[in-house]
Design an enzyme around this catalytic site. Structure first.
Site, PDB file in Angstrom:
ATOM      1  N   PHE A  10       0.826  -1.218   0.000  1.00  0.00           N
ATOM      2  CA  PHE A  10       0.000   0.000   0.000  1.00  0.00           C
ATOM      3  C   PHE A  10       0.864   1.274   0.000  1.00  0.00           C
ATOM      4  O   PHE A  10       0.852   2.060  -0.963  1.00  0.00           O
ATOM      5  CB  PHE A  10      -0.937  -0.054   1.219  1.00  0.00           C
ATOM      6  CG  PHE A  10      -1.549   1.256   1.617  1.00  0.00           C
ATOM      7  CD1 PHE A  10      -2.175   2.077   0.681  1.00  0.00           C
ATOM      8  CD2 PHE A  10      -1.517   1.666   2.947  1.00  0.00           C
ATOM      9  CE1 PHE A  10      -2.758   3.291   1.061  1.00  0.00           C
ATOM     10  CE2 PHE A  10      -2.095   2.874   3.331  1.00  0.00           C
ATOM     11  CZ  PHE A  10      -2.704   3.693   2.390  1.00  0.00           C
ATOM     12  N   THR A 132       6.379   2.711  12.705  1.00  0.00           N
ATOM     13  CA  THR A 132       5.000   2.993  13.090  1.00  0.00           C
ATOM     14  C   THR A 132       4.934   3.636  14.475  1.00  0.00           C
ATOM     15  O   THR A 132       5.830   3.435  15.296  1.00  0.00           O
ATOM     16  CB  THR A 132       4.198   1.672  13.095  1.00  0.00           C
ATOM     17  OG1 THR A 132       2.949   1.884  13.741  1.00  0.00           O
ATOM     18  CG2 THR A 132       4.920   0.574  13.853  1.00  0.00           C
ATOM     19  N   ASP A 133       3.822   4.345  14.734  1.00  0.00           N
ATOM     20  CA  ASP A 133       3.604   4.896  16.079  1.00  0.00           C
ATOM     21  C   ASP A 133       3.256   3.795  17.085  1.00  0.00           C
ATOM     22  O   ASP A 133       3.292   4.017  18.290  1.00  0.00           O
ATOM     23  CB  ASP A 133       2.495   5.964  16.054  1.00  0.00           C
ATOM     24  CG  ASP A 133       1.152   5.487  15.525  1.00  0.00           C
ATOM     25  OD1 ASP A 133       1.029   4.293  15.177  1.00  0.00           O
ATOM     26  OD2 ASP A 133       0.212   6.300  15.460  1.00  0.00           O
ATOM     27  N   SER A 161       7.642  -6.471  16.815  1.00  0.00           N
ATOM     28  CA  SER A 161       8.606  -6.775  15.744  1.00  0.00           C
ATOM     29  C   SER A 161       9.090  -5.490  15.083  1.00  0.00           C
ATOM     30  O   SER A 161      10.263  -5.376  14.709  1.00  0.00           O
ATOM     31  CB  SER A 161       7.998  -7.740  14.725  1.00  0.00           C
ATOM     32  OG  SER A 161       6.926  -7.123  14.020  1.00  0.00           O
ATOM     33  N   PRO A 213     -17.798  -4.684  10.790  1.00  0.00           N
ATOM     34  CA  PRO A 213     -17.399  -5.220  12.095  1.00  0.00           C
ATOM     35  C   PRO A 213     -16.564  -4.234  12.910  1.00  0.00           C
ATOM     36  O   PRO A 213     -15.387  -4.017  12.644  1.00  0.00           O
ATOM     37  CB  PRO A 213     -16.557  -6.448  11.719  1.00  0.00           C
ATOM     38  CG  PRO A 213     -16.006  -6.123  10.359  1.00  0.00           C
ATOM     39  CD  PRO A 213     -16.971  -5.205   9.687  1.00  0.00           C
ATOM     40  N   ARG A 222      -7.519   6.466  16.676  1.00  0.00           N
ATOM     41  CA  ARG A 222      -6.331   6.436  15.827  1.00  0.00           C
ATOM     42  C   ARG A 222      -6.150   7.822  15.214  1.00  0.00           C
ATOM     43  O   ARG A 222      -7.121   8.558  15.018  1.00  0.00           O
ATOM     44  CB  ARG A 222      -6.490   5.406  14.684  1.00  0.00           C
ATOM     45  CG  ARG A 222      -6.653   3.954  15.167  1.00  0.00           C
ATOM     46  CD  ARG A 222      -5.363   3.445  15.791  1.00  0.00           C
ATOM     47  NE  ARG A 222      -5.408   2.064  16.235  1.00  0.00           N
ATOM     48  CZ  ARG A 222      -5.666   1.682  17.486  1.00  0.00           C
ATOM     49  NH1 ARG A 222      -5.937   2.582  18.422  1.00  0.00           N
ATOM     50  NH2 ARG A 222      -5.633   0.393  17.816  1.00  0.00           N
ATOM     51  N   PRO A 289      -7.699  -8.839  20.916  1.00  0.00           N
ATOM     52  CA  PRO A 289      -6.950  -9.031  22.164  1.00  0.00           C
ATOM     53  C   PRO A 289      -5.857  -7.968  22.298  1.00  0.00           C
ATOM     54  O   PRO A 289      -5.131  -7.702  21.339  1.00  0.00           O
ATOM     55  CB  PRO A 289      -6.310 -10.419  22.009  1.00  0.00           C
ATOM     56  CG  PRO A 289      -7.001 -11.069  20.863  1.00  0.00           C
ATOM     57  CD  PRO A 289      -7.587  -9.984  20.010  1.00  0.00           C
ATOM     58  N   GLY A 290      -5.755  -7.366  23.472  1.00  0.00           N
ATOM     59  CA  GLY A 290      -4.698  -6.369  23.723  1.00  0.00           C
ATOM     60  C   GLY A 290      -4.868  -5.099  22.905  1.00  0.00           C
ATOM     61  O   GLY A 290      -3.892  -4.370  22.661  1.00  0.00           O
TER      62      GLY A 290
HETATM   63  P1  NAD Z   1       1.576  -3.662   3.197  1.00  0.00           P
HETATM   64  O1  NAD Z   1       1.282  -4.860   4.035  1.00  0.00           O
HETATM   65  O2  NAD Z   1       0.490  -3.076   2.353  1.00  0.00           O
HETATM   66  O3  NAD Z   1       2.795  -3.985   2.210  1.00  0.00           O
HETATM   67  C1  NAD Z   1       3.939  -4.660   2.617  1.00  0.00           C
HETATM   68  C2  NAD Z   1       4.758  -5.003   1.370  1.00  0.00           C
HETATM   69  O4  NAD Z   1       5.948  -5.665   1.796  1.00  0.00           O
HETATM   70  C3  NAD Z   1       4.027  -5.951   0.420  1.00  0.00           C
HETATM   71  O5  NAD Z   1       4.192  -5.517  -0.914  1.00  0.00           O
HETATM   72  C4  NAD Z   1       4.726  -7.290   0.638  1.00  0.00           C
HETATM   73  O6  NAD Z   1       4.713  -8.124  -0.516  1.00  0.00           O
HETATM   74  C5  NAD Z   1       6.121  -6.837   1.009  1.00  0.00           C
HETATM   75  N1  NAD Z   1       6.832  -7.843   1.818  1.00  0.00           N
HETATM   76  C6  NAD Z   1       6.387  -8.501   2.923  1.00  0.00           C
HETATM   77  N2  NAD Z   1       7.308  -9.342   3.374  1.00  0.00           N
HETATM   78  C7  NAD Z   1       8.383  -9.200   2.558  1.00  0.00           C
HETATM   79  C8  NAD Z   1       9.665  -9.802   2.529  1.00  0.00           C
HETATM   80  N3  NAD Z   1      10.033 -10.740   3.434  1.00  0.00           N
HETATM   81  N4  NAD Z   1      10.538  -9.428   1.568  1.00  0.00           N
HETATM   82  C9  NAD Z   1      10.175  -8.488   0.638  1.00  0.00           C
HETATM   83  N5  NAD Z   1       8.978  -7.911   0.614  1.00  0.00           N
HETATM   84  C10 NAD Z   1       8.091  -8.263   1.566  1.00  0.00           C
HETATM   85  O7  NAD Z   1       2.157  -2.594   4.202  1.00  0.00           O
HETATM   86  P2  NAD Z   1       1.983  -1.005   4.209  1.00  0.00           P
HETATM   87  O8  NAD Z   1       0.714  -0.673   4.883  1.00  0.00           O
HETATM   88  O9  NAD Z   1       2.274  -0.477   2.869  1.00  0.00           O
HETATM   89  O10 NAD Z   1       3.151  -0.593   5.203  1.00  0.00           O
HETATM   90  C11 NAD Z   1       4.475  -0.300   4.725  1.00  0.00           C
HETATM   91  C12 NAD Z   1       5.374   0.007   5.902  1.00  0.00           C
HETATM   92  O11 NAD Z   1       4.828   1.100   6.645  1.00  0.00           O
HETATM   93  C13 NAD Z   1       5.508  -1.142   6.892  1.00  0.00           C
HETATM   94  O12 NAD Z   1       6.846  -1.192   7.321  1.00  0.00           O
HETATM   95  C14 NAD Z   1       4.580  -0.770   8.029  1.00  0.00           C
HETATM   96  O13 NAD Z   1       5.037  -1.313   9.251  1.00  0.00           O
HETATM   97  C15 NAD Z   1       4.688   0.748   8.001  1.00  0.00           C
HETATM   98  N6  NAD Z   1       3.504   1.443   8.538  1.00  0.00           N
HETATM   99  C16 NAD Z   1       2.266   1.242   7.963  1.00  0.00           C
HETATM  100  C17 NAD Z   1       1.171   1.949   8.452  1.00  0.00           C
HETATM  101  C18 NAD Z   1      -0.198   1.805   7.833  1.00  0.00           C
HETATM  102  O14 NAD Z   1      -1.141   2.462   8.292  1.00  0.00           O
HETATM  103  N7  NAD Z   1      -0.386   1.029   6.794  1.00  0.00           N
HETATM  104  C19 NAD Z   1       1.318   2.829   9.537  1.00  0.00           C
HETATM  105  C20 NAD Z   1       2.586   2.976  10.096  1.00  0.00           C
HETATM  106  C21 NAD Z   1       3.677   2.300   9.579  1.00  0.00           C
HETATM  107  P1  TYD Z   2      -6.267  -1.295  11.499  1.00  0.00           P
HETATM  108  O1  TYD Z   2      -6.687  -0.679  10.212  1.00  0.00           O
HETATM  109  O2  TYD Z   2      -6.104  -2.786  11.556  1.00  0.00           O
HETATM  110  O3  TYD Z   2      -4.944  -0.541  11.970  1.00  0.00           O
HETATM  111  P2  TYD Z   2      -4.144  -0.620  13.399  1.00  0.00           P
HETATM  112  O4  TYD Z   2      -4.600  -1.784  14.176  1.00  0.00           O
HETATM  113  O5  TYD Z   2      -2.747  -0.767  12.919  1.00  0.00           O
HETATM  114  O6  TYD Z   2      -4.423   0.692  14.073  1.00  0.00           O
HETATM  115  O7  TYD Z   2      -7.343  -0.909  12.605  1.00  0.00           O
HETATM  116  C1  TYD Z   2      -7.623   0.452  12.914  1.00  0.00           C
HETATM  117  C2  TYD Z   2      -8.587   0.455  14.078  1.00  0.00           C
HETATM  118  O8  TYD Z   2      -9.840  -0.108  13.654  1.00  0.00           O
HETATM  119  C3  TYD Z   2      -8.138  -0.400  15.259  1.00  0.00           C
HETATM  120  O9  TYD Z   2      -8.524   0.252  16.469  1.00  0.00           O
HETATM  121  C4  TYD Z   2      -8.908  -1.699  15.098  1.00  0.00           C
HETATM  122  C5  TYD Z   2     -10.192  -1.250  14.439  1.00  0.00           C
HETATM  123  N1  TYD Z   2     -10.825  -2.231  13.532  1.00  0.00           N
HETATM  124  C6  TYD Z   2     -12.178  -2.584  13.699  1.00  0.00           C
HETATM  125  O10 TYD Z   2     -12.870  -2.083  14.603  1.00  0.00           O
HETATM  126  N2  TYD Z   2     -12.729  -3.486  12.831  1.00  0.00           N
HETATM  127  C7  TYD Z   2     -12.017  -4.069  11.829  1.00  0.00           C
HETATM  128  O11 TYD Z   2     -12.561  -4.928  11.084  1.00  0.00           O
HETATM  129  C8  TYD Z   2     -10.639  -3.697  11.658  1.00  0.00           C
HETATM  130  C9  TYD Z   2      -9.789  -4.296  10.563  1.00  0.00           C
HETATM  131  C10 TYD Z   2     -10.089  -2.759  12.525  1.00  0.00           C
END
Ligand code: NAD
Ligand code: TYD
Length: 349
Positions: A10, A132-133, A161, A213, A222, A289-290
């Site tokens: 993403f 991430t935060d 992690s 859900p 958030r 959970p948590g």
């Molecule tokens: P995502 O799950 O959409 O994409 C992860 C990508 O990494 C995928 O394209 C996947 O194929 C690739 N990948 C996974 N394992 C791999 C491996 N072993 N080797 C090579 N490629 C691999 O994640 P995202 O939401 O785009 O998040 C990107 C980064 O931003 C992550 O490090 C995540 O922790 C961080 N982040 C995301 C959010 C969020 O809201 N989405 C918020 C804070 C931080």
């Molecule tokens: P998520 O998008 O999984 O991000 P994160 O857990 O990394 O913050 O979830 C955002 C918030 O929405 C989190 O408080 C969990 C809640 N949530 C639901 O209530 N229902 C759902 O189906 C999902 C996926 C998340």
């Protein structure tokens, strides 16, 4: 040339598109293509000589070493990770493997590559780690927002992690002098997000008349950051960030989950009326959970030091996001594969 990991996910794919549109220099994208990686996200770059794709695992050190030698990137921007908290609760092993061992492998090969560079390439090189935060744990409703000095207190296997990977990145700066920068951002939203996360999941379920859900009482908070603002924050940190520093990136948009879900429903009532209000589909389900209560980001450091601020207001960004999902039915159909349906069954029954 920059090397991006996880560029088919993403945020990574939004970043690759943003980088090529704004900086215009070549990008090599190393991505394993797990369930979350989708080459269709970057279909618009087909035939563009500035984009190179390498399918592979960030744990594969031989592959990383070969890519670094061949392409001689001036920076690594590291997105690749297992990123979904709920999946980390079902199966934490992959999270340790990719997020901890993978980041370690990348750091080791980056250190060898950087160590052998001649000046001025050596001084110019950067390793930007996207985190991430969630590493800071959970806030009470009246606590001050997370700052860069908030102690780490990760609560989910995912957050733990990521925290471990942040510590490794920090240690490579202190021990080896590696030119690293870490960014810790809040919840991203926008186009191309896999529909396991809150906003796209709610949009697609609502469009299909399925239950929405909401975990627990829906009052968890958030901070929402539009992915385009995240991309510009990363570019600012890469261009002007101080080596060894961390920068929090936030959207100044704290919302309860219920507020977000109601906002999605209201936009869909207008753009895609279904007879009854979409909010009637809201269903309270068993809590995660948590489940962390609240995340909030103090982004003063990146604002004062690097001149970065989010540009997108949540209400407008959310509307554009809903419009994007409505306009991209083919992309949606492509990601709702067997693997996606399996996850929906595992998590929601
Ligand atoms: P995502 O799950 O959409 O994409 C992860 C990508 O990494 C995928 O394209 C996947 O194929 C690739 N990948 C996974 N394992 C791999 C491996 N072993 N080797 C090579 N490629 C691999 O994640 P995202 O939401 O785009 O998040 C990107 C980064 O931003 C992550 O490090 C995540 O922790 C961080 N982040 C995301 C959010 C969020 O809201 N989405 C918020 C804070 C931080
Ligand atoms: P998520 O998008 O999984 O991000 P994160 O857990 O990394 O913050 O979830 C955002 C918030 O929405 C989190 O408080 C969990 C809640 N949530 C639901 O209530 N229902 C759902 O189906 C999902 C996926 C998340």
């Amino acid at each position: 040339m920059i090397l991006v990991t996880g560029g088919a996910g993403f945020i990574g794919s939004n970043f690759v598109l943003d980088w090529i549109a704004t900086e215009g220099t070549p990008v090599i994208n190393l991505d394993k293509l797990t369930y979350a990686g989708n080459p269709a996200n970057l279909a618009s770059l087909k035939g563009d000589s500035r984009y190179v794709f390498a399918q592979g695992d960030i744990c594969d050190r031989t592959l990383i070493a070969g890519l670094l030698q061949k392409h001689q990137p001036q920076a690594i921007v590291h997105f690749a990770a297992e990123s979904h908290v709920d999946r980390s609760i079902h199966g934490p092993g992959e999270f340790v493997q990719t997020n901890v061992v993978g980041t370690f492998s990348l750091l080791e090969e980056a250190r060898a590559y950087w160590g052998a560079l001649a000046e001025p390439a050596k001084s110019r090189f950067r390793f930007l780690h996207v985190s991430t935060d969630e590493v800071y744990g959970s806030l009470g409703m009246n606590d001050p927002a997370f700052s860069e000095t908030t102690p780490y207190a990760p609560n989910s296997p995912y957050a733990a992690s990521k925290a471990a990977s942040d510590h490794l990145v920090r240690a490579y700066h202190h021990t080896y002098g590696m030119p690293v920068i870490t960014t810790n951002c809040s919840n991203n939203y926008g186009p191309l997000q896999f529909p396991e996360k809150l906003i796209p999941l709610m949009i697609l379920n609502a469009l299909n008349g399925k239950p929405l859900p909401v975990y627990g009482d829906g009052k968890n908070v958030r901070d929402w950051l539009h992915v385009s603002d995240h991309c510009s924050g990363i570019r600012a940190a890469l261009a002007r960030g101080k080596l060894g520093e961390t920068y929090n990136i936030g959207g100044n948009s704290e919302k309860t989950n219920l507020e977000v879900v109601h906002a999605v429903c209201t936009i869909l009532d207008e753009l895609h009326p279904a007879g009854a209000p979409h909010a009637k589909l809201i269903t309270y389900v068993k809590d995660r959970p948590g489940h962390d209560q609240r995340y909030a980001i103090n982004a003063e450091k990146i604002r004062c030091e690097l001149g970065w601020e989010p540009q997108e207001r949540f209400e407008k960004g959310l509307r554009k996001t809903v419009e994007w999902y409505l306009a991209n039915g083919e992309w949606v159909r492509g990601v709702i594969s067997g693997e996606y349906r399996k996850w929906m069954d595992t998590q929601y029954g």
